[in-house]
Structures are given as C-alpha cells and as structure tokens.
Design a protein around this motif. Structure first.
Motif, short mmCIF file in Angstrom:
data_model
loop_
_atom_site.label_atom_id
_atom_site.label_comp_id
_atom_site.label_asym_id
_atom_site.label_seq_id
_atom_site.Cartn_x
_atom_site.Cartn_y
_atom_site.Cartn_z
N ASP A 34 18.75 3.61 -19.90
CA ASP A 34 18.30 4.39 -20.83
C ASP A 34 16.90 4.35 -20.92
O ASP A 34 16.15 5.30 -21.16
N ALA A 35 16.33 3.03 -20.61
CA ALA A 35 14.96 2.80 -20.90
C ALA A 35 14.02 3.75 -19.91
O ALA A 35 13.35 4.52 -20.33
N TRP A 36 14.53 3.48 -18.47
CA TRP A 36 13.81 4.26 -17.50
C TRP A 36 14.07 5.81 -17.74
O TRP A 36 12.92 6.54 -17.45
N ALA A 37 14.93 6.28 -18.14
CA ALA A 37 15.25 7.76 -18.33
C ALA A 37 14.43 8.15 -19.66
O ALA A 37 13.74 9.18 -19.24
N LEU A 38 14.16 7.64 -20.56
CA LEU A 38 13.15 7.87 -21.33
C LEU A 38 11.80 7.88 -21.11
O LEU A 38 11.08 8.87 -21.35
N VAL A 39 11.38 6.69 -20.34
CA VAL A 39 10.06 6.52 -19.74
C VAL A 39 9.93 7.82 -18.87
O VAL A 39 8.96 8.48 -18.80
N GLN A 40 10.86 8.08 -17.91
CA GLN A 40 10.58 9.38 -16.93
C GLN A 40 10.51 10.54 -17.70
O GLN A 40 9.76 11.43 -17.00
N ALA A 41 11.17 10.92 -18.94
CA ALA A 41 10.99 11.99 -19.69
C ALA A 41 9.95 11.99 -20.65
O ALA A 41 9.79 13.13 -20.86
N GLY A 42 9.02 10.96 -20.43
CA GLY A 42 7.81 11.20 -21.35
C GLY A 42 8.19 10.74 -22.66
O GLY A 42 7.30 11.05 -23.71
N ARG A 43 9.40 10.14 -23.19
CA ARG A 43 9.72 10.11 -24.41
C ARG A 43 9.44 8.69 -24.78
O ARG A 43 9.89 8.38 -25.93
N ALA A 44 9.02 7.73 -24.12
CA ALA A 44 8.75 6.36 -24.33
C ALA A 44 7.77 5.62 -23.40
O ALA A 44 7.51 6.24 -22.51
N VAL A 45 7.03 4.60 -23.97
CA VAL A 45 6.34 3.70 -23.06
C VAL A 45 6.86 2.38 -22.88
O VAL A 45 7.20 1.74 -23.72
N LEU A 46 6.75 2.06 -21.54
CA LEU A 46 7.29 0.95 -21.07
C LEU A 46 6.25 -0.35 -20.86
O LEU A 46 5.30 -0.10 -20.30
N VAL A 47 6.39 -1.32 -21.74
CA VAL A 47 5.50 -2.61 -21.71
C VAL A 47 6.09 -3.75 -21.13
O VAL A 47 7.10 -4.20 -22.01
N ASP A 48 5.75 -4.41 -20.26
CA ASP A 48 6.12 -5.50 -19.65
C ASP A 48 5.32 -6.71 -20.35
O ASP A 48 4.35 -6.67 -20.56
N SER A 93 -4.41 3.73 -31.09
CA SER A 93 -4.48 4.22 -29.70
C SER A 93 -4.12 5.67 -29.53
O SER A 93 -4.02 6.34 -28.46
N GLY A 94 -3.39 6.17 -30.46
CA GLY A 94 -2.69 7.76 -30.46
C GLY A 94 -1.53 7.72 -29.94
O GLY A 94 -1.02 8.94 -29.91
N ASN A 95 -0.85 6.66 -29.82
CA ASN A 95 0.33 6.48 -29.40
C ASN A 95 1.60 6.92 -30.42
O ASN A 95 1.57 6.31 -31.37
N GLU A 96 2.50 8.02 -30.19
CA GLU A 96 3.60 8.37 -31.17
C GLU A 96 4.75 7.98 -30.52
O GLU A 96 5.72 8.05 -31.28
N LEU A 97 4.82 7.56 -29.33
CA LEU A 97 5.90 7.23 -28.43
C LEU A 97 6.53 5.83 -28.88
O LEU A 97 5.81 5.03 -28.99
N PRO A 98 7.88 5.78 -28.80
CA PRO A 98 8.55 4.61 -29.08
C PRO A 98 7.93 3.65 -27.64
O PRO A 98 7.65 4.12 -26.74
N VAL A 99 8.09 2.31 -28.20
CA VAL A 99 7.54 1.22 -27.18
C VAL A 99 8.66 0.58 -26.76
O VAL A 99 9.54 -0.07 -27.54
N LEU A 100 8.76 0.46 -25.43
CA LEU A 100 10.07 -0.34 -24.95
C LEU A 100 9.52 -1.73 -24.16
O LEU A 100 8.75 -1.55 -23.45
N LEU A 101 9.90 -2.92 -24.82
CA LEU A 101 9.45 -4.20 -24.15
C LEU A 101 10.53 -4.73 -23.12
O LEU A 101 11.70 -4.63 -23.52
#
Length: 157
Positions: A34-48, A93-101
């Motif tokens: 689900d996390a990857w699908a959201l990132v690919q769709a531009g609906r979330a940011v992935l932070v390692d 930083s202007g981010n409105e997207l959910p952040v996925l850790l």
C-alpha cells in the motif's frame, strides 16, 4: 492525531481508522505494498529512517528521502529527528502529502512516527514490516515479510 482528509486514498483512511481504534499515538500503519502504491501514485512521500550505514550496505528504495532516526553502528537516537523530518517534508517545505516512514522491521519507524506526531507532524504513517522484515525461527530476515520480500523496488550500493 491526524484527521481524515477529503478524497483521501482508501489505504490511508483505513490506516487512520485502525490507528484511532487501537489508540496509536500517530496517524496509522500501512503495508509495504500500500505504501509503494501511494508513493507511485504521487499521493505520499516515503522517508527511510534507517541509518546511513543500513541504507548503504543493506539497500534502499529508489527515490526515498532519508532522515535517520538513529545514527552510527551503535544506533544512537538522533535528537534532531523531528526537526530534520519537518525541514525535509513538513509544511514548511510545502509538503501537503502524507509521510510514510520505513525502517528495517517497522519498529523504529513506529517510534519515529510517534515522535513526529508529538512534534506536531500529524500526517505521518509507519510502514509495517519494514525494509527487511521480521526475523524467522533462524533469526534471519526477509523470508516471510518486508519490503524486499514483497518484491518492491530497491537498489543497493
């Protein structure tokens, strides 16, 4: 705790609902897929949130951002984590997207999500299972869950 967002993707809405039901101190948790699908769709940011060394020697997700929850081989807690995360992906930083850790197994990233929520970053989620997954009966990772186990994109230096 974050509030539902209009037109929010179903996995995020379900994660928020489950988090509220379980009284989690952060927005919620998502599966790696689900996390990857959201990132690919531009609906979330992935932070390692793993250490630089872990990302270098074990592998990393292409395009993911990096803010270490802990540093060095002894994994000393980064006291500036929430400030660094906010600077990289927060409202400033202007981010409105959910952040996925993402971390190794989903445990440190849950702690990092909690710290982010306490610091006022309400739209932060944990990625369950982490990059390598949980250990099996032989104390080995990657055999039954985790980002790499699911065949999601990753690279190694």
């Amino acid at each position: 705790m974050s509030t539902p967002v209009l037109d929010e993707p179903l996995p995020l809405a379900q994660a928020r609902e489950a988090a509220q039901s379980s009284s989690l101190p952060f927005a919620g948790s998502l599966s790696p897929r689900d996390a990857w699908a959201l990132v690919q769709a531009g609906r979330a940011v992935l932070v390692d949130v793993r250490s630089t060394e872990e990302r270098h020697f074990v592998g990393r997700v292409p395009g993911s951002l990096h803010v270490a929850w802990a540093t060095g081989t002894s994994l000393n807690r980064n006291p500036r984590f929430a400030k660094e995360l906010d600077a990289k992906v927060g409202a400033k930083s202007g981010n409105e997207l959910p952040v996925l850790l993402l971390c190794r197994s989903g445990k440190r990233s849950a702690l990092a999500a909690e710290a982010a929520a306490k610091a006022g970053l309400a739209n932060v989620f944990n990625v369950l299972e982490g990059f390598e997954g949980d250990t099996d009966e032989h104390q080995q990772r990657g055999h039954f869950n985790g980002w790499r186990f699911h065949g999601l994109p990753w690279t190694q230096d």
